[in-house]
Design a protein around this motif. Sequence first.
Motif, PDB file in Angstrom:
ATOM      1  N   ILE A  56       0.833  -1.209   0.000  1.00 37.92           N
ATOM      2  CA  ILE A  56       0.000   0.000   0.000  1.00 37.92           C
ATOM      3  C   ILE A  56       0.869   1.262   0.000  1.00 37.92           C
ATOM      4  N   ASN A  57       2.028   1.198   0.647  1.00 41.18           N
ATOM      5  CA  ASN A  57       2.931   2.347   0.639  1.00 41.18           C
ATOM      6  C   ASN A  57       3.588   2.554  -0.717  1.00 41.18           C
ATOM      7  N   SER A  58       3.649   1.518  -1.553  1.00 43.10           N
ATOM      8  CA  SER A  58       4.293   1.636  -2.858  1.00 43.10           C
ATOM      9  C   SER A  58       3.351   2.166  -3.941  1.00 43.10           C
ATOM     10  N   LEU A  59       2.045   2.211  -3.669  1.00 45.22           N
ATOM     11  CA  LEU A  59       1.079   2.676  -4.658  1.00 45.22           C
ATOM     12  C   LEU A  59       1.176   4.185  -4.844  1.00 45.22           C
ATOM     13  N   PRO A  60       0.884   4.687  -6.055  1.00 50.26           N
ATOM     14  CA  PRO A  60       0.832   6.135  -6.244  1.00 50.26           C
ATOM     15  C   PRO A  60      -0.291   6.727  -5.391  1.00 50.26           C
ATOM     16  N   ARG A  61      -0.117   7.974  -4.990  1.00 47.24           N
ATOM     17  CA  ARG A  61      -1.085   8.632  -4.106  1.00 47.24           C
ATOM     18  C   ARG A  61      -1.888   9.694  -4.841  1.00 47.24           C
ATOM     19  N   CYS A  62      -3.119   9.870  -4.383  1.00 53.10           N
ATOM     20  CA  CYS A  62      -3.984  10.930  -4.886  1.00 53.10           C
ATOM     21  C   CYS A  62      -3.352  12.281  -4.537  1.00 53.10           C
ATOM     22  N   GLY A  63      -3.327  13.193  -5.494  1.00 52.17           N
ATOM     23  CA  GLY A  63      -2.756  14.509  -5.258  1.00 52.17           C
ATOM     24  C   GLY A  63      -3.615  15.405  -4.383  1.00 52.17           C
ATOM     25  N   VAL A  64      -4.869  15.019  -4.131  1.00 50.46           N
ATOM     26  CA  VAL A  64      -5.761  15.818  -3.295  1.00 50.46           C
ATOM     27  C   VAL A  64      -5.820  15.274  -1.867  1.00 50.46           C
ATOM     28  N   LEU A  94      -2.074  19.362  -9.241  1.00 52.10           N
ATOM     29  CA  LEU A  94      -1.918  18.315  -8.233  1.00 52.10           C
ATOM     30  C   LEU A  94      -1.482  16.976  -8.801  1.00 52.10           C
ATOM     31  N   GLY A  95      -1.537  16.815 -10.100  1.00 51.72           N
ATOM     32  CA  GLY A  95      -1.183  15.530 -10.710  1.00 51.72           C
ATOM     33  C   GLY A  95      -2.370  14.597 -10.736  1.00 51.72           C
ATOM     34  N   ASP A  96      -2.102  13.296 -10.685  1.00 53.29           N
ATOM     35  CA  ASP A  96      -3.174  12.304 -10.725  1.00 53.29           C
ATOM     36  C   ASP A  96      -3.945  12.302  -9.413  1.00 53.29           C
ATOM     37  N   CYS A  97      -5.255  12.208  -9.535  1.00 51.75           N
ATOM     38  CA  CYS A  97      -6.122  12.182  -8.357  1.00 51.75           C
ATOM     39  C   CYS A  97      -7.086  11.013  -8.475  1.00 51.75           C
ATOM     40  N   CYS A  98      -7.713  10.636  -7.377  1.00 57.91           N
ATOM     41  CA  CYS A  98      -8.554   9.448  -7.341  1.00 57.91           C
ATOM     42  C   CYS A  98      -9.936   9.662  -7.952  1.00 57.91           C
ATOM     43  N   ALA A  99     -10.174  10.780  -8.593  1.00 56.83           N
ATOM     44  CA  ALA A  99     -11.403  11.105  -9.317  1.00 56.83           C
ATOM     45  C   ALA A  99     -12.610  11.327  -8.394  1.00 56.83           C
ATOM     46  N   ALA A 100     -12.499  11.024  -7.130  1.00 62.60           N
ATOM     47  CA  ALA A 100     -13.604  11.278  -6.203  1.00 62.60           C
ATOM     48  C   ALA A 100     -13.778  12.777  -5.961  1.00 62.60           C
ATOM     49  N   HIS A 101     -12.769  13.561  -6.338  1.00 64.23           N
ATOM     50  CA  HIS A 101     -12.786  14.993  -6.067  1.00 64.23           C
ATOM     51  C   HIS A 101     -13.293  15.825  -7.245  1.00 64.23           C
ATOM     52  N   PHE A 102     -13.660  15.141  -8.329  1.00 62.52           N
ATOM     53  CA  PHE A 102     -14.107  15.832  -9.537  1.00 62.52           C
ATOM     54  C   PHE A 102     -15.487  15.365  -9.933  1.00 62.52           C
ATOM     55  N   ASP A 103     -16.296  16.276 -10.469  1.00 60.12           N
ATOM     56  CA  ASP A 103     -17.618  15.900 -10.965  1.00 60.12           C
ATOM     57  C   ASP A 103     -17.465  15.051 -12.207  1.00 60.12           C
ATOM     58  N   ASN A 104     -18.247  14.007 -12.306  1.00 57.82           N
ATOM     59  CA  ASN A 104     -18.221  13.126 -13.487  1.00 57.82           C
ATOM     60  C   ASN A 104     -19.296  13.547 -14.474  1.00 57.82           C
ATOM     61  N   GLU A 105     -19.171  14.735 -14.999  1.00 60.31           N
ATOM     62  CA  GLU A 105     -20.179  15.249 -15.923  1.00 60.31           C
ATOM     63  C   GLU A 105     -19.816  14.929 -17.334  1.00 60.31           C
TER      64      GLU A 105
END
Length: 92
Positions: free
Chosen positions: A56-64, A81-92
């Motif tokens: 789990i420590n080796s996985l890339p992290r959400c920028g948010v 912020l780079g790659d994020c887990c998409a939970a922070h953006f509207d899926n419109e």
Amino acid sequence: MTKVKYAVCPWLFTDTMTQLYGATATKDGRRFCLSRDNKPLLFDTEEEAQDFVKEINSLPRCGVCGKPMTLAEAKAHDPKLGDCCAAHFDNE
């Protein structure tokens, strides 16, 4: 970005008074026990728990939020912020 640190922690199974191993996350100075499917995430040996923490420590992290992101997880890219887990953006 909030940094989350993961570590192995001992658990005592009180029914048999045997030791199990879990994992904790420390975020913003607070310590949390990890769970999966609303059940404590426990391992029979310390080595199994340590392998999980290393993974789990080796996985890339959400920028948010700093959450580890698996390869199968939906991602979004933020220019600042780079790659994020998409939970922070509207899926419109």
